[in-house]
Design a protein around this motif. Structure first.
Motif, PDB file in Angstrom:
ATOM      1  N   HIS A 243       2.220  -5.885  -4.856  1.00  0.00           N
ATOM      2  CA  HIS A 243       1.467  -7.084  -4.487  1.00  0.00           C
ATOM      3  C   HIS A 243       0.109  -7.131  -5.197  1.00  0.00           C
ATOM      4  N   LEU A 244      -0.577  -5.999  -5.252  1.00  0.00           N
ATOM      5  CA  LEU A 244      -1.940  -5.984  -5.793  1.00  0.00           C
ATOM      6  C   LEU A 244      -1.991  -5.918  -7.306  1.00  0.00           C
TER       7      LEU A 244
ATOM      8  N   GLU B  85      -8.824   3.681  -5.013  1.00  0.00           N
ATOM      9  CA  GLU B  85      -9.229   4.716  -5.983  1.00  0.00           C
ATOM     10  C   GLU B  85      -8.146   4.931  -7.040  1.00  0.00           C
TER      11      GLU B  85
ATOM     12  N   LYS C 218     -10.012  -4.737 -12.222  1.00  0.00           N
ATOM     13  CA  LYS C 218      -9.815  -6.052 -12.840  1.00  0.00           C
ATOM     14  C   LYS C 218      -8.510  -6.072 -13.630  1.00  0.00           C
ATOM     15  N   LEU C 219      -8.457  -5.238 -14.667  1.00  0.00           N
ATOM     16  CA  LEU C 219      -7.301  -5.254 -15.561  1.00  0.00           C
ATOM     17  C   LEU C 219      -6.029  -4.835 -14.823  1.00  0.00           C
TER      18      LEU C 219
ATOM     19  N   THR D 142       4.772   2.805   2.072  1.00  0.00           N
ATOM     20  CA  THR D 142       4.235   1.445   2.185  1.00  0.00           C
ATOM     21  C   THR D 142       3.430   1.062   0.944  1.00  0.00           C
TER      22      THR D 142
ATOM     23  N   GLU E 278      -6.214   6.709   4.801  1.00  0.00           N
ATOM     24  CA  GLU E 278      -5.956   5.452   4.087  1.00  0.00           C
ATOM     25  C   GLU E 278      -6.194   4.271   5.006  1.00  0.00           C
TER      26      GLU E 278
ATOM     27  N   MET F 221      -9.537 -12.328  -2.356  1.00  0.00           N
ATOM     28  CA  MET F 221     -10.107 -10.974  -2.253  1.00  0.00           C
ATOM     29  C   MET F 221     -10.696 -10.550  -3.601  1.00  0.00           C
TER      30      MET F 221
ATOM     31  N   GLU G  24      -7.498   1.775 -13.883  1.00  0.00           N
ATOM     32  CA  GLU G  24      -8.453   0.905 -14.584  1.00  0.00           C
ATOM     33  C   GLU G  24      -9.190   1.678 -15.691  1.00  0.00           C
TER      34      GLU G  24
ATOM     35  N   THR H 221      -7.256   6.941  -1.988  1.00  0.00           N
ATOM     36  CA  THR H 221      -6.939   5.638  -1.431  1.00  0.00           C
ATOM     37  C   THR H 221      -6.235   4.809  -2.502  1.00  0.00           C
ATOM     38  N   ILE H 222      -5.610   3.738  -2.055  1.00  0.00           N
ATOM     39  CA  ILE H 222      -4.950   2.827  -2.992  1.00  0.00           C
ATOM     40  C   ILE H 222      -5.974   2.290  -3.995  1.00  0.00           C
TER      41      ILE H 222
ATOM     42  N   PRO I 247     -12.406  -4.257  -6.893  1.00  0.00           N
ATOM     43  CA  PRO I 247     -13.242  -3.580  -7.890  1.00  0.00           C
ATOM     44  C   PRO I 247     -12.483  -3.326  -9.197  1.00  0.00           C
TER      45      PRO I 247
ATOM     46  N   MET J  32      -8.281   2.194  -9.434  1.00  0.00           N
ATOM     47  CA  MET J  32      -9.472   2.380 -10.271  1.00  0.00           C
ATOM     48  C   MET J  32      -9.231   3.448 -11.341  1.00  0.00           C
TER      49      MET J  32
ATOM     50  N   MET K 123       9.545  -2.354   4.467  1.00  0.00           N
ATOM     51  CA  MET K 123       9.553  -1.086   5.181  1.00  0.00           C
ATOM     52  C   MET K 123      10.692  -1.020   6.208  1.00  0.00           C
TER      53      MET K 123
ATOM     54  N   PRO L  47       5.419  -1.639  -1.729  1.00  0.00           N
ATOM     55  CA  PRO L  47       5.184  -3.089  -1.744  1.00  0.00           C
ATOM     56  C   PRO L  47       3.721  -3.460  -1.929  1.00  0.00           C
ATOM     57  N   ILE L  48       2.817  -2.615  -1.471  1.00  0.00           N
ATOM     58  CA  ILE L  48       1.389  -2.956  -1.621  1.00  0.00           C
ATOM     59  C   ILE L  48       1.001  -2.983  -3.102  1.00  0.00           C
TER      60      ILE L  48
END
Lengths: 278, 278, 278, 278
Positions: free
Chosen positions: A196-197, A152, A6-7, A189, B179, A1, A158, A149-150, A4, A155, B219, A192-193
């Motif tokens: 992960h990201l 945004e 990076k750091l 939720t 979301e 994936m 960032e 959003t996750i 947008p 970002m 979850m 964990p997201i």
């Protein structure tokens, strides 16, 4: 994936970032809990809150000096005097302190008084403020925007990262949905997201996330069970007389009970609270 | 507070309603987990799922025979044949079974084949169906509507209660928000809220609630920590080949690991899983 | 763009579908307005409403016989007796009539009494009902679900189309958002979007879309300016005594004034109202 | 009804506030249209946009010098150089100009270069900025926050009013909902609601409100039919090469055609465009 950001991404840095504020390390095995009143009302009020928070095992003390309020007629905070109070109380109790910054012209002043700068939900995309906070090199608590959003949110992190500051803790505090029974809808939720990201730590604010003290304890436990790296909890010595956010503040007694519950919960999850309960 | 629901309220009945389906008691101290595939695809598929589910400690087996799909061109379920399969598998494995009812003309047929009737999210306010299901006297799993308020959800339960059936288990399965990273936004705060407002048990479906198997385990733990009375989890022997909802289905291995984790978690919370892990 | 709907798409059929119900043609140059009370309360009430509607230029009369209500304790409609009333009034006034169908077992009965079947917002994804309505071959008014995406809405239409009935009029009636000042958020941008994506006609219900009579006239004009093919407006002889939805109902006087305003507005847009104002 | 806002309410001031910027009067009988590119890219680009806008009947020219962008890696605007360009172009073409202010430290600089200050959607509750803008006494365009309620929006106006500046124009620009087909959901019902609750003028930005040039013309007409006091429209000489928001920008030709359509529409509504079409 391709993202947008990076750091902020896990691809850029595999290892968890651990943000250290005094004895509190966000993102490691131990779990710091930040507690305190929504607004600093007086030295006495904050000192008592700090004593209660510390005794219960909190790792940091929170208190607002500059309050962004929906109404210009609501209490706007003690401002500079509030900053002096929180700095004093923090030193006296040996508790690191955090407060919200709302004005790019105040960042330097804030940085002299607190150990961590909070970016509030309304300012998550106040990019001017994000850049200024980054320059201060202070640890930053970046709350999720009310309807962000996750992507945004990451970002916004960032912006701080790309301006040279990687001491960022993300904080979920509920999002705006059609459901009006709660003040916001706590979106656990994302815990964990985000893990992960991104390599950045994430904590949860169940006080704003639900809007009522009654749901703070169960949702604190849920947040930790979901993998959160910490909690931000509003506690007031006398919630009914609080100048701001009383209905969602725990009493010191309820907070202390919650910390006992969290202590056994974290153990079974292979983690621990940062500070011992006294 | 004056609420528009009566029979569903904690004021009307102080004591928890416990809904018993075979060995599963929803609303008591023990916590039943329902597992199985989104859709029944064949006898073999469901039998294997049932074996895995039971071995891991699941208390009930789920499987859809009539599938409400967004597209008329998607797999619509095995229908009557699916019902026969789930009845047979349930008997063979001594596992109570649940399936979704979508047509008021099918309620009687469904009631002959399954132990619990599921009202899906799209039908939460299909009042014609609610009344028909109430008349069957079967235990009912009432999923929250995609964008239903807590009050509307309890009013849907009130339709069933006022038609003479109090064997109702509520199921949070995520709500629709802005979301889009997750399929839905799992609203766990409803767990303590429902326990406060109503005597009815509430369980959580983290599979639909998040839309990805990756977030199902954290979850699930969060739901139990928040006080949920059970879980509904999609599990498929081979998620990549599932005819429906593969991306959000756990493998049997991941499901078994989750059950082990939940076993220690429930203990520290003063509860336990209904069935022993074999 | 590859869309999941086929028969509903503009690619499948370039030319506008025109749905004809008596003198009303939805999707052509002229614009039919449907008016009448939320619920049929008595012959007298509906007859008076019909007289007022017709005099003001309405092309069709609406009235609910089976009312899906959030509470089981609210007025549920006159049911079969209501159907007989609306059939009689429609014939006496030579006005085509429309009423909502909620039960697949009632479709045949409904089809004998009304000229157009309405699928309400709660049943947009009641696929069992959609298929049954399709078989009746009657013109269908398909309301958008409370929280349905545009794609889900067109997929619901696809269920009807693929079951052999292309006499479908879509109806925007507001969606659920965080804004609680209005009952729903009227999403008028769907008007040009639907005209772009599909050949099916689209009308607007500003009564449910806003929840207050006060916003019905401006939003009716806005809907027509956006390109809507018609309007569905709640009108009651005495809104304060209405058994359902009084606050969002226009008086006959306000409705008549609105029709005068719409008459000049449609002219400048190169269209016209279907019926003459008397 | 007791409202939390005072100075913004219709009770406080019955008569419409008319905000005058050059020849443009927002809130009176005539309707000013503001047009121009999202971002100022060069003198040439903005000059050409200004010529096209003026010829088509626009009353003001817009252009961003400081751009709040979701990503720190996106074009952030020409900043001070952009301000000089818009000031020059405005004088050369005798068109009042507007640009967004994002930093409280820049308000004075901005006020020297533009005729109206825009508060963007992300800053609606940046109270520090609101107070600073109020002190400048310049006319202010206050966009609705991405997920702001009507009440919060009027409270933001109250911050400006209570700091001594009543030259405020509200601007609806779409809200965030679950519907992802459009960039935002344009909430036109706020137009009559704001006119009812407040004496402040309200205009509509269909470019951000929909996110695609394709829906800008129908939604501009709908906004005017709903009673809006003006429009804010993104127009670019070559949308495909725009550095920001190209997909939602009209070409000069489409903008000119829209103005012709609006001219006849406003007439039938008893209003008129502020400037003549040349």
């Amino acid at each position: 994936m391709i993202t947008p950001y990076k750091l902020a991404s896990r691809e850029f840095q595999q290892k968890n970032t651990v943000v250290t504020v005094g004895s509190a390390g966000f993102g490691g095995k131990s779990i710091p809990v930040i507690a305190g009143p929504c607004a600093i009302e007086s030295y006495e009020q904050l000192y008592q809150a700090g004593v209660s928070a510390k005794a219960a095992g909190a790792a940091m003390l929170r208190g607002g000096a500059y309050k962004p309020r929906t109404s210009p007629y609501s209490f706007q905070g003690l401002e500079k005097k509030g900053l002096e109070i929180i700095k004093t109380v923090g030193r006296e109790l040996a508790l690191p302190v955090i407060s919200e910054v709302t004005d790019p012209r105040n960042v330097e002043l804030m940085a002299e008084h607190v150990d961590m700068l909070q970016i509030g939900t309304r300012n998550m995309q106040n990019f001017v403020l994000l850049k200024e906070v980054a320059l201060s090199k202070k640890p930053v608590l970046l709350k999720r925007g009310l309807a962000a959003t996750i992507e945004e949110w990451l970002m916004a992190a960032e912006y701080i990262l790309s301006s040279g500051n990687n001491q960022i803790v993300l904080c979920e505090r509920g999002i705006r949905t059609y459901e009006s029974y709660t003040r916001n809808t706590l979106d656990l939720t994302v815990v964990p997201i985000i893990k992960h990201l991104s390599h950045l730590p994430i904590i949860v604010d169940p006080s704003h996330g639900t809007g009522s003290w009654r749901w703070v304890s169960p949702m604190s436990k849920a947040a930790i069970a979901a993998g959160a790296d910490g909690l931000l909890i509003e506690m007031h010595q006398n919630p009914e007389e609080a100048l701001s956010d009383g209905p969602q503040s725990l009493t010191p007694e309820n907070f202390a009970q919650l910390m006992v519950d969290l202590s056994s919960l974290t153990t079974v999850l292979g983690r621990s609270l940062t500070n011992k309960i006294k």
